[in-house]
Design an enzyme around this catalytic site. Sequence first.
Site, PDB file in Angstrom:
ATOM      1  N   LEU A  44      39.719  52.742  28.853  1.00  0.00           N
ATOM      2  CA  LEU A  44      40.341  51.578  29.491  1.00  0.00           C
ATOM      3  C   LEU A  44      41.590  51.227  28.688  1.00  0.00           C
ATOM      4  O   LEU A  44      41.767  51.711  27.571  1.00  0.00           O
ATOM      5  CB  LEU A  44      39.365  50.394  29.497  1.00  0.00           C
ATOM      6  N   SER A  45      42.445  50.358  29.230  1.00  0.00           N
ATOM      7  CA  SER A  45      43.680  50.075  28.486  1.00  0.00           C
ATOM      8  C   SER A  45      43.364  49.512  27.109  1.00  0.00           C
ATOM      9  O   SER A  45      44.038  49.817  26.146  1.00  0.00           O
ATOM     10  CB  SER A  45      44.615  49.160  29.267  1.00  0.00           C
ATOM     11  N   GLU A  46      42.282  48.700  26.995  1.00  0.00           N
ATOM     12  CA  GLU A  46      41.841  48.280  25.659  1.00  0.00           C
ATOM     13  C   GLU A  46      40.322  48.206  25.568  1.00  0.00           C
ATOM     14  O   GLU A  46      39.648  47.810  26.518  1.00  0.00           O
ATOM     15  CB  GLU A  46      42.403  46.916  25.256  1.00  0.00           C
ATOM     16  N   THR A  47      39.836  48.596  24.389  1.00  0.00           N
ATOM     17  CA  THR A  47      38.457  48.335  23.977  1.00  0.00           C
ATOM     18  C   THR A  47      38.552  47.441  22.746  1.00  0.00           C
ATOM     19  O   THR A  47      39.346  47.703  21.840  1.00  0.00           O
ATOM     20  CB  THR A  47      37.715  49.643  23.641  1.00  0.00           C
TER      21      THR A  47
END
Length: 287
Positions: A44-47
């Site tokens: 995902l774009s951020e974890t």
Amino acid sequence: MEIPVFTLDAFTNLPFKGNPAAICPLMHELSDDLYQKISAEMNLSETAFITRINPSDSFTTGSRFRLRWFTPTNEVNLCGHATLASAAVLFKHKQNENPKLVFETLSGDLAVTQQGEGYIMDFPLNPPTKEDANEFRDIIKAAVGNHPIQDVYLSSNTKKLLVRLADSCDRSVLTSLKVDPVALQSSETSGRVKGVIITMKGSPDCQPGYDFYSRFFSPWNGIPEDPVTGSAHTVLGSYWSKKLGKKKMLAYQCSSRGGELELEVRDDGRINISGQAVTVLQGTITL
């Protein structure tokens, strides 16, 4: 080792809209290598990884936590949607009993407060400076093609380039842009730019009254297009507040998923970014 993981869609109250973030509340710090591998796996774009600062705290009683954000390729200094999602995990799933949570991050202390169904994040404001469009000719061409532009601004500390489409452009120009992430990344190799914000004036007279629209692309961070970007609005909020003469604004990020952000530019040089979040997945990472 088993690690709990939650996936939440941020800046929306509907599943499969907004921006998804994976959140891992951890009892102990892990290695940076493991953080990066988990983030690449989640893709995902951020974890985000939440850890306790005081060992005697729990996720229910503590009010201060450490927070780090990783894209599939690298760690980042600031992420809005994964901060929102992290607070939602602690408030909703860990029943945190505090009215306000503070996260210690690479961008300093970030506070999040519950408000009704949503959350208010206290973020740094990142005012951009006006630039000569000719200096960024290649990257602008890769981003918006031959569409007319009105302004080019750069936030040097976030490395975000803001390109404003001319007011003569219809919103469909922004929503239909096809940005090639490979071409975009190869158009800028100096390191000055790590993300491109394309924005345009909104339609405050039409319901629900968006003051401005935007899209955000960051292939330099392994994110071809980010669905809804809190950190970009630390730049957009500053820019549009000055242009519109408004402190409070409603913004819409026009990705295919779409998301809504309430903004309030404060007199102390910071910005409140508000939104909702919905949980779509709970599970366990087994290592």
